[in-house]
Design a protein around this motif. Structure first.
Motif, PDB file in Angstrom:
ATOM      1  N   PHE A   1       0.864  -1.160   0.000  1.00  0.00           N
ATOM      2  CA  PHE A   1       0.000   0.000   0.000  1.00  0.00           C
ATOM      3  C   PHE A   1       0.913   1.226   0.000  1.00  0.00           C
ATOM      4  CE2 PHE A   1      -2.091  -3.701   1.740  1.00  0.00           C
ATOM      5  CZ  PHE A   1      -3.189  -3.789   0.893  1.00  0.00           C
ATOM      6  N   ASP A   2       0.518   2.334   0.553  1.00  0.00           N
ATOM      7  CA  ASP A   2       1.370   3.515   0.501  1.00  0.00           C
ATOM      8  C   ASP A   2       2.543   3.410   1.470  1.00  0.00           C
ATOM      9  OD1 ASP A   2       2.175   6.119  -0.277  1.00  0.00           O
ATOM     10  OD2 ASP A   2       1.143   6.959   1.453  1.00  0.00           O
ATOM     11  N   ARG A   3       2.252   3.130   2.711  1.00  0.00           N
ATOM     12  CA  ARG A   3       3.278   3.082   3.757  1.00  0.00           C
ATOM     13  C   ARG A   3       3.462   1.690   4.338  1.00  0.00           C
ATOM     14  NH1 ARG A   3       2.439   5.874   9.619  1.00  0.00           N
ATOM     15  NH2 ARG A   3       4.468   5.395  10.471  1.00  0.00           N
ATOM     16  N   VAL A   4       2.453   0.859   4.220  1.00  0.00           N
ATOM     17  CA  VAL A   4       2.411  -0.447   4.862  1.00  0.00           C
ATOM     18  C   VAL A   4       2.329  -1.543   3.816  1.00  0.00           C
ATOM     19  CG1 VAL A   4       0.959  -1.913   6.333  1.00  0.00           C
ATOM     20  CG2 VAL A   4       1.347   0.452   6.964  1.00  0.00           C
TER      21      VAL A   4
ATOM     22  N   ARG B 192      -1.461   8.841   5.955  1.00  0.00           N
ATOM     23  CA  ARG B 192      -1.056   7.720   5.099  1.00  0.00           C
ATOM     24  C   ARG B 192      -1.508   6.387   5.695  1.00  0.00           C
ATOM     25  NH1 ARG B 192       5.135   8.376   4.348  1.00  0.00           N
ATOM     26  NH2 ARG B 192       4.894   6.434   3.190  1.00  0.00           N
ATOM     27  N   ALA B 193      -1.394   6.241   7.015  1.00  0.00           N
ATOM     28  CA  ALA B 193      -1.823   5.000   7.670  1.00  0.00           C
ATOM     29  C   ALA B 193      -3.330   4.814   7.525  1.00  0.00           C
ATOM     30  CB  ALA B 193      -1.414   4.999   9.138  1.00  0.00           C
TER      31      ALA B 193
ATOM     32  N   ASP C   4      -3.960   3.697   4.030  1.00  0.00           N
ATOM     33  CA  ASP C   4      -3.551   2.301   3.902  1.00  0.00           C
ATOM     34  C   ASP C   4      -4.581   1.366   4.534  1.00  0.00           C
ATOM     35  OD1 ASP C   4      -1.263   2.891   2.522  1.00  0.00           O
ATOM     36  OD2 ASP C   4       0.130   2.305   4.110  1.00  0.00           O
TER      37      ASP C   4
ATOM     38  N   ALA D 185      -7.421   0.980   2.129  1.00  0.00           N
ATOM     39  CA  ALA D 185      -7.009   0.176   0.972  1.00  0.00           C
ATOM     40  C   ALA D 185      -6.829  -1.295   1.354  1.00  0.00           C
ATOM     41  CB  ALA D 185      -5.710   0.736   0.381  1.00  0.00           C
ATOM     42  N   LEU D 186      -6.242  -1.532   2.521  1.00  0.00           N
ATOM     43  CA  LEU D 186      -6.042  -2.910   2.979  1.00  0.00           C
ATOM     44  C   LEU D 186      -7.380  -3.609   3.180  1.00  0.00           C
ATOM     45  CD1 LEU D 186      -3.458  -4.078   5.607  1.00  0.00           C
ATOM     46  CD2 LEU D 186      -5.694  -5.122   5.409  1.00  0.00           C
TER      47      LEU D 186
END
Length: 178
Positions: free
Chosen positions: A7-10, A131-132, A135, A138-139
């Motif tokens: 994802f972006d950060r994770v 960002r989290a 994510d 998205a997750l």
């Protein structure tokens, strides 16, 4: 076999594994096999060339881990060593936490943990930010695909296709990506 969902950060990484712990605690003697899932921090590197160049991707430090493991000398599919690590100290996992629900319902249990990415990150000491939150959304949208992957890997381990032991009787071994 390694699967990576970024994802972006994770990122969520999933792999089969076989492990023999050199100095096991009581009740954890003998080889273990199964599936490991880790939540890791990701970083995008700068493009090393033109706009068409491949981008370096760093799969960074682990934040949370679920080990869907069983004793090799036990019944296939028992997941009698399933546990998770709610936090890491740098690259080292914290204590093993055993949960009866994790053993009884491994795929749904892991899915429930991942569905609460914000809480998982908070409990692991990772500061929340925009960002989290993105994510986490998205997750949750990809959760069926991730859980399907975990389930298929567990089936392949149970069937003896993955998480095979190395040759011989090693005193210590770790086979797998994670």
């Amino acid at each position: 076999m390694l699967y990576a969902f970024g994802f972006d950060r994770v990122g969520v990484l999933v792999s089969d594994m076989y492990i023999v712990i050199p100095n096991p605690r009581p009740g954890q003697e003998g080889a273990e096999r199964g599936v490991r899932l880790e939540v890791r921090l990701l970083e995008r590197g700068e493009l090393p060339g033109s706009i068409y160049s491949a981008r370096p991707i760093e799969v960074g430090r682990p934040v949370w881990r679920a080990d869907l493991l069983e004793a090799v000398d036990g019944p296939p599919g028992s997941l009698n060593r399933a546990h998770h690590h709610p936090a890491f100290r740098g690259w080292e996992p914290g204590r093993r936490v055993f949960d009866a629900e994790l053993t009884a319902r491994p795929v749904p249990w892991v899915g429930e943990q991942l569905a609460d990415l914000e809480g998982l990150l908070e409990r692991a000491g990772v500061p929340a930010d925009e960002r989290a939150a993105a994510d986490a959304r998205a997750l949750r949208g990809c959760l069926p695909e991730i859980m399907d992957t975990v389930g298929r890997l567990l089936e392949r381990v149970r069937d003896g296709e993955l998480a095979a032991s190395p040759d011989g009787e090693p005193a210590a071994a770790r086979v797998g990506w994670l």
